[in-house]
Design an enzyme around this catalytic site. Sequence first.
Site, PDB file in Angstrom:
ATOM      1  N   GLY A 182       0.820  -1.211   0.000  1.00 35.18           N
ATOM      2  CA  GLY A 182       0.000   0.000   0.000  1.00 35.18           C
ATOM      3  C   GLY A 182       0.850   1.255   0.000  1.00 35.18           C
ATOM      4  N   THR A 231      -6.277  -3.594  -1.538  1.00 36.45           N
ATOM      5  CA  THR A 231      -6.253  -2.192  -2.015  1.00 36.45           C
ATOM      6  C   THR A 231      -4.853  -1.774  -2.446  1.00 36.45           C
ATOM      7  OG1 THR A 231      -5.859  -1.287   0.213  1.00 36.45           O
ATOM      8  CG2 THR A 231      -8.148  -1.486  -0.480  1.00 36.45           C
ATOM      9  N   TYR A 271     -14.530   1.529  10.074  1.00 32.57           N
ATOM     10  CA  TYR A 271     -13.099   1.875  10.107  1.00 32.57           C
ATOM     11  C   TYR A 271     -12.723   2.409  11.492  1.00 32.57           C
ATOM     12  CZ  TYR A 271      -8.700   4.152   8.677  1.00 32.57           C
ATOM     13  OH  TYR A 271      -7.383   4.544   8.557  1.00 32.57           O
ATOM     14  N   LYS A 277     -12.471  -6.829  10.120  1.00 32.31           N
ATOM     15  CA  LYS A 277     -11.691  -8.033  10.442  1.00 32.31           C
ATOM     16  C   LYS A 277     -10.193  -7.744  10.515  1.00 32.31           C
ATOM     17  CE  LYS A 277     -13.017 -12.069   8.573  1.00 32.31           C
ATOM     18  NZ  LYS A 277     -13.580 -12.973   7.526  1.00 32.31           N
ATOM     19  N   ASP A 316      -3.489 -12.857   3.649  1.00 23.28           N
ATOM     20  CA  ASP A 316      -4.514 -12.088   4.346  1.00 23.28           C
ATOM     21  C   ASP A 316      -4.260 -12.214   5.850  1.00 23.28           C
ATOM     22  OD1 ASP A 316      -6.776 -11.180   5.642  1.00 23.28           O
ATOM     23  OD2 ASP A 316      -8.195 -12.214   4.323  1.00 23.28           O
ATOM     24  N   VAL A 317      -3.903 -11.117   6.502  1.00 29.02           N
ATOM     25  CA  VAL A 317      -3.528 -11.200   7.925  1.00 29.02           C
ATOM     26  C   VAL A 317      -4.728 -11.423   8.850  1.00 29.02           C
ATOM     27  CG1 VAL A 317      -1.445  -9.807   7.598  1.00 29.02           C
ATOM     28  CG2 VAL A 317      -3.555  -8.691   8.340  1.00 29.02           C
ATOM     29  N   GLY A 349      -0.355 -11.977  18.546  1.00 25.78           N
ATOM     30  CA  GLY A 349       0.034 -13.344  18.940  1.00 25.78           C
ATOM     31  C   GLY A 349       1.397 -13.694  18.372  1.00 25.78           C
ATOM     32  N   TYR A 394      -2.500  -6.373  25.272  1.00 28.39           N
ATOM     33  CA  TYR A 394      -1.309  -7.235  25.142  1.00 28.39           C
ATOM     34  C   TYR A 394      -0.118  -6.598  25.857  1.00 28.39           C
ATOM     35  CZ  TYR A 394      -2.590 -11.245  22.336  1.00 28.39           C
ATOM     36  OH  TYR A 394      -3.112 -12.451  21.941  1.00 28.39           O
TER      37      TYR A 394
HETATM   38  N1  LIG Z   1      -2.732   7.350   4.529  1.00 29.39           N
HETATM   39  C1  LIG Z   1      -3.219   7.979   5.575  1.00 29.39           C
HETATM   40  O1  LIG Z   1      -3.386   9.205   5.548  1.00 29.39           O
HETATM   41  C2  LIG Z   1      -3.573   7.218   6.833  1.00 29.39           C
HETATM   42  C3  LIG Z   1      -4.118   7.935   7.913  1.00 29.39           C
HETATM   43  C4  LIG Z   1      -4.409   7.248   9.068  1.00 29.39           C
HETATM   44  C5  LIG Z   1      -4.147   5.903   9.187  1.00 29.39           C
HETATM   45  N2  LIG Z   1      -3.634   5.219   8.128  1.00 29.39           N
HETATM   46  C6  LIG Z   1      -3.410   3.775   8.290  1.00 29.39           C
HETATM   47  O2  LIG Z   1      -2.194   3.383   7.691  1.00 29.39           O
HETATM   48  C7  LIG Z   1      -2.329   2.087   7.122  1.00 29.39           C
HETATM   49  C8  LIG Z   1      -1.951   2.120   5.656  1.00 29.39           C
HETATM   50  O3  LIG Z   1      -2.779   3.033   4.964  1.00 29.39           O
HETATM   51  P1  LIG Z   1      -2.516   3.410   3.438  1.00 29.39           P
HETATM   52  O4  LIG Z   1      -2.904   4.816   3.274  1.00 29.39           O
HETATM   53  O5  LIG Z   1      -1.172   2.990   3.058  1.00 29.39           O
HETATM   54  O6  LIG Z   1      -3.616   2.508   2.732  1.00 29.39           O
HETATM   55  P2  LIG Z   1      -3.464   1.513   1.463  1.00 29.39           P
HETATM   56  O7  LIG Z   1      -4.825   1.059   1.108  1.00 29.39           O
HETATM   57  O8  LIG Z   1      -2.632   2.160   0.415  1.00 29.39           O
HETATM   58  O9  LIG Z   1      -2.620   0.326   2.073  1.00 29.39           O
HETATM   59  C9  LIG Z   1      -3.189  -0.676   2.860  1.00 29.39           C
HETATM   60  C10 LIG Z   1      -2.584  -1.997   2.439  1.00 29.39           C
HETATM   61  O10 LIG Z   1      -3.091  -3.034   3.297  1.00 29.39           O
HETATM   62  C11 LIG Z   1      -3.389  -4.165   2.488  1.00 29.39           C
HETATM   63  N3  LIG Z   1      -4.394  -4.973   3.213  1.00 29.39           N
HETATM   64  C12 LIG Z   1      -5.668  -4.625   3.538  1.00 29.39           C
HETATM   65  N4  LIG Z   1      -6.270  -5.642   4.191  1.00 29.39           N
HETATM   66  C13 LIG Z   1      -5.349  -6.642   4.305  1.00 29.39           C
HETATM   67  C14 LIG Z   1      -5.370  -7.938   4.880  1.00 29.39           C
HETATM   68  N5  LIG Z   1      -6.475  -8.415   5.492  1.00 29.39           N
HETATM   69  N6  LIG Z   1      -4.255  -8.687   4.815  1.00 29.39           N
HETATM   70  C15 LIG Z   1      -3.127  -8.233   4.204  1.00 29.39           C
HETATM   71  N7  LIG Z   1      -3.056  -7.001   3.629  1.00 29.39           N
HETATM   72  C16 LIG Z   1      -4.162  -6.224   3.673  1.00 29.39           C
HETATM   73  C17 LIG Z   1      -3.890  -3.581   1.187  1.00 29.39           C
HETATM   74  O11 LIG Z   1      -3.832  -4.483   0.106  1.00 29.39           O
HETATM   75  C18 LIG Z   1      -2.944  -2.391   1.016  1.00 29.39           C
HETATM   76  O12 LIG Z   1      -1.769  -2.764   0.309  1.00 29.39           O
HETATM   77  C19 LIG Z   1      -3.761   1.643   7.363  1.00 29.39           C
HETATM   78  O13 LIG Z   1      -3.803   0.847   8.526  1.00 29.39           O
HETATM   79  C20 LIG Z   1      -4.486   2.956   7.606  1.00 29.39           C
HETATM   80  O14 LIG Z   1      -5.608   2.769   8.424  1.00 29.39           O
HETATM   81  C21 LIG Z   1      -3.356   5.841   6.948  1.00 29.39           C
END
Ligand SMILES: NC(=O)c1ccc[n+]([C@@H]2O[C@H](COP(=O)([O-])OP(=O)(O)OC[C@H]3O[C@@H](n4cnc5c(N)ncnc54)[C@H](O)[C@@H]3O)[C@@H](O)[C@H]2O)c1
Length: 329
Positions: free
Chosen positions: A13, A38, A148, A94, A59-60, A105, A162
């Site tokens: 991501g 995504t 979310y 999830k 998928d984590v 874990g 934890y």
């Molecule tokens: N970008 C921001 O401004 C922002 C702000 C607050 C929090 N965050 C947090 O940072 C993290 C990354 O955000 P981002 O902007 O890079 O989003 P993004 O969508 O670009 O990246 C998220 C990644 O997680 C992967 N993913 C989703 N569900 C998954 C699963 N079950 N198993 C394995 N991979 C999975 C997706 O394929 C993607 O590559 C997220 O947790 C988001 O909540 C981002």
Amino acid sequence: MERKRVLITGAAGFLGSHLCDRFIKEDYHVIAMDNLITGDLQNIEHLFSLENFEFCHHDVSKYVYVPGKLDYILHFASPASPIDYLKIPIQTLKVGSLGTHNLLGLAKNKNARMIIASTSEVYGDPSVNPQPEEYWGNVNPVGPRGVYDEAKRFQEAMTMAYHTFHGLETRIVRIFNTYGPRMRLNDGRVLPAFIGQALRGEDLTVFGDGSQTRSFCYVDDLVEGIYRLLLSDYSQPVNIGNPDEITIGQFAEEIIKLTGTTQKVIYKELPTDDPKQRRPDITKARAILDWEPKVNRADGLKITYEYFKNLPAEALVNKEHKDFTTYNR
Ligand SMILES: NC(=O)c1ccc[n+]([C@@H]2O[C@H](COP(=O)([O-])OP(=O)(O)OC[C@H]3O[C@@H](n4cnc5c(N)ncnc54)[C@H](O)[C@@H]3O)[C@@H](O)[C@H]2O)c1
């Protein structure tokens, strides 16, 4: 000396891929995990030939197995834009709950330190501005954004449990709106949405009257803050973001100037539970991590615009949000 080993989830991501770059630069062995729901492998394909980088398609939210030792886990997997989490609400819940539990874990089993990507969305539509870490938030659990926001709140609670119950080394970063190269042009977040509209020659859509505020942090600053927090000994949540607050209306004007588009701003109805104000209080990050953002918005926007401008033409086609309301996130 043997390299330290780090597991980064959500590695394909936007933020995960920049974190991979940083840990590779620091000479770690990086295990990048993603189910690509995504994300996009293009974001990390430049790392594939390195001997200290490996990718695991997984998928984590399902059981996570990683052979060998682990020093750190960075849990960044989660849909992060409103378009994504409205499309896949159950997976979003999830990955924040089951996914976090699985990784905690794993961290316990490997005696690894774990940092979770929380968000300013835990503050919901806040009644205080700027938002300090002590503010408990104003979240509607059953509204469209609840999937979310509540997943992230649960994620924090589980991580803290934890820490206190198992003595696990944990860190919680509350990330405020971050931008930069490798965002998806059509993921519905306000910055790529405006730039995408400008590049397509469409009017820029502001939801509401444009008076709601956001504060945008350039990705390199965020990554530096995360890196420092991970290596610190502080286990309470820390806001990382840029306190330079701007209204969405002013921001649209900035994008018009930056892109030179001749289009105008149009206004649509404000979506449910859209936060009216968003600005991090970064007193803690300054004091504990000696961190503050360095990249000003004009410079960060220029770099980001160059990235979007140079994408292939098909990246401009917006197939993603025709059925979904876009938010000014
Ligand atoms: N970008 C921001 O401004 C922002 C702000 C607050 C929090 N965050 C947090 O940072 C993290 C990354 O955000 P981002 O902007 O890079 O989003 P993004 O969508 O670009 O990246 C998220 C990644 O997680 C992967 N993913 C989703 N569900 C998954 C699963 N079950 N198993 C394995 N991979 C999975 C997706 O394929 C993607 O590559 C997220 O947790 C988001 O909540 C981002």
